[in-house]
Write an enzyme that holds these catalytic residues in place. Sequence first.
Site, PDB file in Angstrom:
ATOM      1  N   ASN A 107       0.827  -1.222  -0.002  1.00 41.57           N
ATOM      2  CA  ASN A 107      -0.072  -0.027  -0.077  1.00 41.57           C
ATOM      3  C   ASN A 107       1.031   1.270  -0.154  1.00 41.57           C
ATOM      4  O   ASN A 107       1.500   1.605   1.022  1.00 41.57           O
ATOM      5  CB  ASN A 107      -1.003  -0.011   1.569  1.00 41.57           C
ATOM      6  CG  ASN A 107      -1.816   1.363   1.396  1.00 41.57           C
ATOM      7  OD1 ASN A 107      -1.955   2.191   0.362  1.00 41.57           O
ATOM      8  ND2 ASN A 107      -2.358   1.257   2.583  1.00 41.57           N
ATOM      9  N   TRP A 108       0.915   1.897  -1.109  1.00 39.05           N
ATOM     10  CA  TRP A 108       2.032   3.069  -1.205  1.00 39.05           C
ATOM     11  C   TRP A 108       1.523   4.167  -0.696  1.00 39.05           C
ATOM     12  O   TRP A 108       2.066   5.411  -0.525  1.00 39.05           O
ATOM     13  CB  TRP A 108       2.180   3.306  -2.691  1.00 39.05           C
ATOM     14  CG  TRP A 108       3.104   2.161  -3.502  1.00 39.05           C
ATOM     15  CD1 TRP A 108       3.358   0.973  -2.844  1.00 39.05           C
ATOM     16  CD2 TRP A 108       3.385   2.096  -4.668  1.00 39.05           C
ATOM     17  NE1 TRP A 108       4.178   0.427  -3.833  1.00 39.05           N
ATOM     18  CE2 TRP A 108       4.387   1.046  -4.852  1.00 39.05           C
ATOM     19  CE3 TRP A 108       3.577   3.284  -5.767  1.00 39.05           C
ATOM     20  CZ2 TRP A 108       4.916   0.667  -6.053  1.00 39.05           C
ATOM     21  CZ3 TRP A 108       4.410   2.869  -6.955  1.00 39.05           C
ATOM     22  CH2 TRP A 108       5.012   1.647  -7.132  1.00 39.05           C
ATOM     23  N   LYS A 109       0.107   4.230  -0.236  1.00 41.73           N
ATOM     24  CA  LYS A 109      -0.531   5.526   0.437  1.00 41.73           C
ATOM     25  C   LYS A 109      -0.135   6.626  -0.536  1.00 41.73           C
ATOM     26  O   LYS A 109      -0.196   6.575  -1.863  1.00 41.73           O
ATOM     27  CB  LYS A 109      -0.092   5.717   1.862  1.00 41.73           C
ATOM     28  CG  LYS A 109      -0.275   4.361   2.674  1.00 41.73           C
ATOM     29  CD  LYS A 109       0.153   4.545   4.019  1.00 41.73           C
ATOM     30  CE  LYS A 109      -0.033   3.070   4.684  1.00 41.73           C
ATOM     31  NZ  LYS A 109       0.176   3.300   6.221  1.00 41.73           N
TER      32      LYS A 109
ATOM     33  N   HIS B  12      -9.332   0.905   5.129  1.00 37.72           N
ATOM     34  CA  HIS B  12      -8.003   1.186   5.642  1.00 37.72           C
ATOM     35  C   HIS B  12      -8.206   2.164   7.044  1.00 37.72           C
ATOM     36  O   HIS B  12      -8.993   2.907   6.759  1.00 37.72           O
ATOM     37  CB  HIS B  12      -6.896   1.676   4.834  1.00 37.72           C
ATOM     38  CG  HIS B  12      -5.532   1.657   5.412  1.00 37.72           C
ATOM     39  ND1 HIS B  12      -5.182   2.773   6.079  1.00 37.72           N
ATOM     40  CD2 HIS B  12      -4.633   0.916   5.372  1.00 37.72           C
ATOM     41  CE1 HIS B  12      -3.943   2.217   6.646  1.00 37.72           C
ATOM     42  NE2 HIS B  12      -3.666   1.376   5.954  1.00 37.72           N
TER      43      HIS B  12
ATOM     44  N   GLU C 161      -6.585   4.577   7.915  1.00 40.67           N
ATOM     45  CA  GLU C 161      -6.294   5.970   7.576  1.00 40.67           C
ATOM     46  C   GLU C 161      -7.718   6.472   7.000  1.00 40.67           C
ATOM     47  O   GLU C 161      -8.006   7.764   7.163  1.00 40.67           O
ATOM     48  CB  GLU C 161      -5.112   6.001   6.812  1.00 40.67           C
ATOM     49  CG  GLU C 161      -3.784   5.998   7.686  1.00 40.67           C
ATOM     50  CD  GLU C 161      -2.735   5.154   6.780  1.00 40.67           C
ATOM     51  OE1 GLU C 161      -2.762   5.428   5.574  1.00 40.67           O
ATOM     52  OE2 GLU C 161      -1.743   4.869   7.400  1.00 40.67           O
TER      53      GLU C 161
ATOM     54  N   GLU D  70      -5.116  -5.268  10.574  1.00 39.44           N
ATOM     55  CA  GLU D  70      -3.960  -4.205  10.936  1.00 39.44           C
ATOM     56  C   GLU D  70      -4.400  -3.514  12.151  1.00 39.44           C
ATOM     57  O   GLU D  70      -5.189  -2.627  12.094  1.00 39.44           O
ATOM     58  CB  GLU D  70      -4.207  -3.249   9.699  1.00 39.44           C
ATOM     59  CG  GLU D  70      -3.939  -3.687   8.397  1.00 39.44           C
ATOM     60  CD  GLU D  70      -3.299  -2.755   7.313  1.00 39.44           C
ATOM     61  OE1 GLU D  70      -2.227  -2.772   7.011  1.00 39.44           O
ATOM     62  OE2 GLU D  70      -3.987  -1.774   7.074  1.00 39.44           O
TER      63      GLU D  70
ATOM     64  N   GLY E   2       2.686   2.038  10.656  1.00 37.57           N
ATOM     65  CA  GLY E   2       3.637   3.206  10.644  1.00 37.57           C
ATOM     66  C   GLY E   2       4.313   3.559  11.778  1.00 37.57           C
ATOM     67  O   GLY E   2       4.859   4.500  11.980  1.00 37.57           O
TER      68      GLY E   2
ATOM     69  N   SER F 249       3.658  -2.345  10.318  1.00 38.93           N
ATOM     70  CA  SER F 249       5.134  -2.383  10.550  1.00 38.93           C
ATOM     71  C   SER F 249       5.662  -3.775  10.170  1.00 38.93           C
ATOM     72  O   SER F 249       6.460  -4.303  10.931  1.00 38.93           O
ATOM     73  CB  SER F 249       5.404  -2.024  11.661  1.00 38.93           C
ATOM     74  OG  SER F 249       5.101  -0.481  12.188  1.00 38.93           O
TER      75      SER F 249
HETATM   76  P1  PGA Z   1       3.102   0.184   7.864  1.00 40.71           P
HETATM   77  O1  PGA Z   1       1.684   0.286   7.130  1.00 40.71           O
HETATM   78  O2  PGA Z   1       3.715  -1.049   7.086  1.00 40.71           O
HETATM   79  O3  PGA Z   1       3.916   1.325   7.178  1.00 40.71           O
HETATM   80  O4  PGA Z   1       3.055   0.008   9.323  1.00 40.71           O
HETATM   81  C1  PGA Z   1       0.864  -0.842   6.855  1.00 40.71           C
HETATM   82  C2  PGA Z   1      -0.609  -0.181   6.419  1.00 40.71           C
HETATM   83  O5  PGA Z   1      -0.842   0.864   6.653  1.00 40.71           O
HETATM   84  O6  PGA Z   1      -1.252  -1.048   5.367  1.00 40.71           O
END
Ligand code: PGA
Length: 249
Positions: free
Chosen positions: A9-11, A94, A96, A166, A172, A212
């Site tokens: 997931n490149w966000k 997600h 976010e 998640e 993150g 992470s």
């Molecule tokens: P991360 O993000 O690997 O940077 O913790 C995972 C995600 O948000 O899917």
Amino acid sequence: MRSKIVAGNWKMNKNLMETEALLSELSAKLPDTDAEVMVAPTFVNLGVAVRHLESSVIEVIAQNMHFAPSGAFTGEISGDMLMSIGVDTVIVGHSERRAYFGETDEILSKKVAAALEKNMRVLFCFGEELEERKSGNHFKVVEEQLKKALFTLDSKSWNQIVLAYEPVWAIGTGETASPEQAQEMHAFIRNTITQAYDSGIANKVSILYGGSVKPNNAKEIFSKPDVDGGLIGGAALVADDFAAIIKAI
Ligand code: PGA
């Protein structure tokens, strides 16, 4: 056998040139694997990524979509638009999107329905926040998230669902759930699906872990029997790291 999946997931990262560079590097470094490999660049670069990876096994997926088929929703993208450029898998839910863009369980359930209606595959994300884990409510929270967004689906639709557990506190932050914590939750999720549907569906759905995941912890997490792969954020932006994580599965 469940599919093993590693999805990046490149966000909101990588402009056009950086996207092409990362895709080229990743293609060159992609290890041999039985796992499905997916990348989710930003919307503006999806078409470019699809063309770039035309003859590659790497699948291009979207980070989000709107539930309406079309209409007056400035700034939004529909499932039909994604399908029309060759993207047939979409991340929904997600944390976010839930936290910063107000996506409620109700909205997410509409998004899931809209994607399935288009015959798309849904990579559905969910997971508890730190406070919820600390207070021992994590199982309940996860069960509710699944129930509200997915448990109204008919059995057949589950062929198009991939789950990504998640824990929000691990996204993150550099802090990962331990392999044992991941396994415990994934087994709980499978059990919850067995109760809502049946063990056939529960044993067939791939459940990814996200939060992470890095080259140095991927192997141990992926070794757990109910962990079928990972949804990778930060480490998916570095070709060597993403390739190492793919290798770990
Ligand atoms: P991360 O993000 O690997 O940077 O913790 C995972 C995600 O948000 O899917």
